[in-house]
Motif scaffolding. Structure first.
Motif, mmCIF file in Angstrom:
data_model
loop_
_atom_site.group_PDB
_atom_site.id
_atom_site.type_symbol
_atom_site.label_atom_id
_atom_site.label_comp_id
_atom_site.label_asym_id
_atom_site.label_seq_id
_atom_site.Cartn_x
_atom_site.Cartn_y
_atom_site.Cartn_z
ATOM 1 N N SER A 1 40.125 20.425 1.230
ATOM 2 C CA SER A 1 39.389 19.788 2.328
ATOM 3 C C SER A 1 38.785 20.869 3.217
ATOM 4 N N ARG A 2 37.645 20.548 3.821
ATOM 5 C CA ARG A 2 36.986 21.546 4.659
ATOM 6 C C ARG A 2 37.882 21.968 5.818
ATOM 7 N N HIS A 3 38.702 21.024 6.327
ATOM 8 C CA HIS A 3 39.566 21.394 7.450
ATOM 9 C C HIS A 3 40.584 22.446 7.034
ATOM 10 N N ASP A 4 41.174 22.239 5.854
ATOM 11 C CA ASP A 4 42.120 23.237 5.354
ATOM 12 C C ASP A 4 41.429 24.584 5.173
ATOM 13 N N ALA A 5 40.210 24.530 4.638
ATOM 14 C CA ALA A 5 39.480 25.778 4.404
ATOM 15 C C ALA A 5 39.227 26.507 5.716
ATOM 16 N N ALA A 6 38.789 25.761 6.724
ATOM 17 C CA ALA A 6 38.491 26.384 8.016
ATOM 18 C C ALA A 6 39.763 26.975 8.618
ATOM 19 N N ARG A 7 40.869 26.253 8.493
ATOM 20 C CA ARG A 7 42.112 26.745 9.066
ATOM 21 C C ARG A 7 42.558 28.013 8.349
ATOM 22 N N LYS A 8 42.466 27.981 7.027
ATOM 23 C CA LYS A 8 42.904 29.140 6.251
ATOM 24 C C LYS A 8 42.049 30.367 6.574
ATOM 25 N N ALA A 9 40.745 30.169 6.631
ATOM 26 C CA ALA A 9 39.859 31.295 6.938
ATOM 27 C C ALA A 9 40.173 31.849 8.324
ATOM 28 N N ASN B 1 27.710 22.010 0.097
ATOM 29 C CA ASN B 1 27.805 22.964 -0.995
ATOM 30 C C ASN B 1 28.557 24.224 -0.551
ATOM 31 N N TYR B 2 28.206 24.766 0.569
ATOM 32 C CA TYR B 2 28.903 25.951 1.075
ATOM 33 C C TYR B 2 30.375 25.648 1.275
ATOM 34 N N LEU B 3 30.622 24.506 1.862
ATOM 35 C CA LEU B 3 32.005 24.119 2.104
ATOM 36 C C LEU B 3 32.759 24.005 0.784
ATOM 37 N N VAL C 1 30.209 16.941 8.776
ATOM 38 C CA VAL C 1 29.242 17.713 8.013
ATOM 39 C C VAL C 1 27.852 17.561 8.635
ATOM 40 N N GLN C 2 27.521 16.360 9.061
ATOM 41 C CA GLN C 2 26.223 16.100 9.678
ATOM 42 C C GLN C 2 26.000 17.004 10.887
ATOM 43 N N ASP C 3 26.978 17.069 11.751
ATOM 44 C CA ASP C 3 26.857 17.882 12.967
ATOM 45 C C ASP C 3 26.570 19.329 12.604
ATOM 46 N N VAL C 4 27.348 19.846 11.657
ATOM 47 C CA VAL C 4 27.182 21.244 11.261
ATOM 48 C C VAL C 4 25.785 21.464 10.695
ATOM 49 N N ALA C 5 25.338 20.529 9.842
ATOM 50 C CA ALA C 5 24.026 20.677 9.215
ATOM 51 C C ALA C 5 22.938 20.754 10.285
ATOM 52 N N GLN C 6 23.042 19.911 11.288
ATOM 53 C CA GLN C 6 22.047 19.901 12.355
ATOM 54 C C GLN C 6 22.080 21.230 13.115
ATOM 55 N N GLU C 7 23.295 21.714 13.328
ATOM 56 C CA GLU C 7 23.497 22.956 14.075
ATOM 57 C C GLU C 7 22.786 24.139 13.404
ATOM 58 N N VAL C 8 22.927 24.234 12.087
ATOM 59 C CA VAL C 8 22.369 25.388 11.379
ATOM 60 C C VAL C 8 20.995 25.077 10.764
ATOM 61 N N VAL D 1 29.294 28.149 8.261
ATOM 62 C CA VAL D 1 29.614 26.721 8.292
ATOM 63 C C VAL D 1 31.107 26.492 8.525
ATOM 64 N N LEU D 2 31.934 27.385 8.041
ATOM 65 C CA LEU D 2 33.367 27.241 8.299
ATOM 66 C C LEU D 2 33.652 27.388 9.786
ATOM 67 N N ARG D 3 32.971 28.332 10.411
ATOM 68 C CA ARG D 3 33.147 28.556 11.842
ATOM 69 C C ARG D 3 32.823 27.282 12.607
ATOM 70 N N LEU D 4 31.702 26.658 12.241
ATOM 71 C CA LEU D 4 31.293 25.448 12.942
ATOM 72 C C LEU D 4 32.211 24.277 12.581
ATOM 73 N N THR D 5 32.669 24.238 11.331
ATOM 74 C CA THR D 5 33.556 23.162 10.914
ATOM 75 C C THR D 5 34.851 23.187 11.702
ATOM 76 N N ARG D 6 35.298 24.377 12.064
ATOM 77 C CA ARG D 6 36.551 24.513 12.791
ATOM 78 C C ARG D 6 36.531 23.770 14.113
ATOM 79 N N GLY D 7 35.332 23.565 14.677
ATOM 80 C CA GLY D 7 35.243 22.814 15.924
ATOM 81 C C GLY D 7 35.626 21.357 15.755
ATOM 82 N N GLY D 8 35.713 20.889 14.513
ATOM 83 C CA GLY D 8 36.145 19.527 14.270
ATOM 84 C C GLY D 8 35.005 18.572 13.954
ATOM 85 N N GLY D 9 33.770 19.053 14.040
ATOM 86 C CA GLY D 9 32.626 18.178 13.803
ATOM 87 C C GLY D 9 32.505 17.748 12.355
#
Lengths: 198, 198
Positions: free
Chosen positions: B184-192, B171-173, B155-162, B145-153
């Motif tokens: 924030s999920r964006h910070d998490a994605a950037r850090k990862a 929850n994962y985020l 939560v809804q978009d990511v949920a549909q994707e997976v 989910v972090l990988r998909l979040t990094r695209g900028g979408g």
DNA sequence: ACGGGGAGCTGACATTTGTCACGGCGGACC
DNA sequence: GGTCCGCCGTGACAAATGTCAGCTCCCCGT
């Protein structure tokens, strides 16, 4: 002989720029430093003809250093983030040259000669976009909350800071976001900053 | 004579680095280009001993260009963002040298000589932090989910994707954010991403 | 004087985001 | 077999965020 103080926090880049300038027979680098405070100190010590400052530096950025250096020494700012607002701030600080890092390397020496001769240099592309840029569409309050938002605080924090209801702050932010064509207050604050409005 | 192809999208920096290298009697810059694709083409055309690539370039970044170039030509990556994960990706792509822009300019030539002699060069500080870095504390789904979040979408978009409920994705985020110490999920994605985990 | 319009300000609403407590599943270990 | 533990997955809840309609006040042109 044009005597130059060079400030950039990245050793590799600073050294490379020094090598580039030393190739010119009429230019010499008398000091290299890696932050804004050191740049101010070096200018005071060496009294160079020109201070070449990177915009992004620790402790004091290029524009702040230029302000501290004052009018006695010509300052040329070099930057990777060549936005209209940055240019405005730099010129307001009395900077004599504004060179984006996309400028061909061969032109840097001639820019320094121009500046040394009393001229100014501003990248024409950025100048053009700075002049054609729409004047700020934001109101005073909108600018104020954006300024505070840039610190990273939440809406609550900002509201407390300006003694307003959180709803009001959200409203200003919303209005600003619409005007700037973005969808989050952080984007709005960043964009307003880049344009030089806050 | 060590023949070098130099790739960097900022003309001023590229030209300055070329000046720096040309100061060395045993090094010559045979081509300068400003993006990853051009770097690959230039290596094919000039068959240099070493390709010096900036990591941040348009069209194809330094690591991707290195992969395209293959093992026939030694590649040295130069970068401003010297994070452990970037180093790992670079080494996985077969890069022979990894030089942060904080390296003293005087050392670049000797690094190129080492690499030309068959050696490798990795900045010791980054290598140390890459080795001492904790191994990834995130689970498979969290990484996904972090990988998909990094695209900028959203939560809804990511949920549909997976094909998961949005609550699950949140929850994962949330779990990942806690583990990474951000809010924030964006910070998490950037850090990862910076750590090289996604 | 008066009406229009813009800026300041507010609360109500819907959406998005982050957190929590819970249950199922499967492997490790006794 | 039984138990523990971590990962997977879900929905309910609370907080934060963005949008909207509407209010007052003041300035400006007529």
């Amino acid at each position: 002989m044009i005597r130059v103080v060079l400030a950039d926090d990245e050793d590799l880049i600073r050294g490379a720029l020094a090598a580039l300038l030393e190739l010119e027979s009429d230019i010499t680098v008398v000091a290299q430093v890696s932050d804004g405070d050191a740049a101010v100190a070096a200018v005071a010590e060496f009294a160079p003809d020109i201070a070449v400052l990177d915009l992004e530096m620790p402790r004091r950025d290029g524009v702040a250093a230029a302000r501290a250096i004052g009018a006695g020494t010509a300052v040329v700012i070099v930057t990777r983030h060549a936005r209209p607002g940055v240019l405005r701030r730099a010129l307001a600080a009395g900077v004599r040259g504004f060179v984006p890092k996309t400028t061909p390397a061969a032109r840097l020496a001639s820019i320094l000669r121009d500046v040394h001769g009393g001229g100014r240099y501003v990248d024409s592309e950025i100048a053009a976009s700075a002049l054609t840029a729409d004047s700020c569409p934001l109101t005073g309050r909108e600018l104020e909350v954006l300024r505070l938002t840039r610190g990273g605080g939440s809406v609550q924090d900002v509201a407390q800071e300006v003694h307003l209801a959180h709803g009001t702050v959200r409203n200003y932010l919303s209005s600003a976001m619409t005007k700037l064509g973005v969808t989050s207050r952080h984007d709005a604050a960043r964009k307003a900053w880049e344009e030089g409005w806050i």
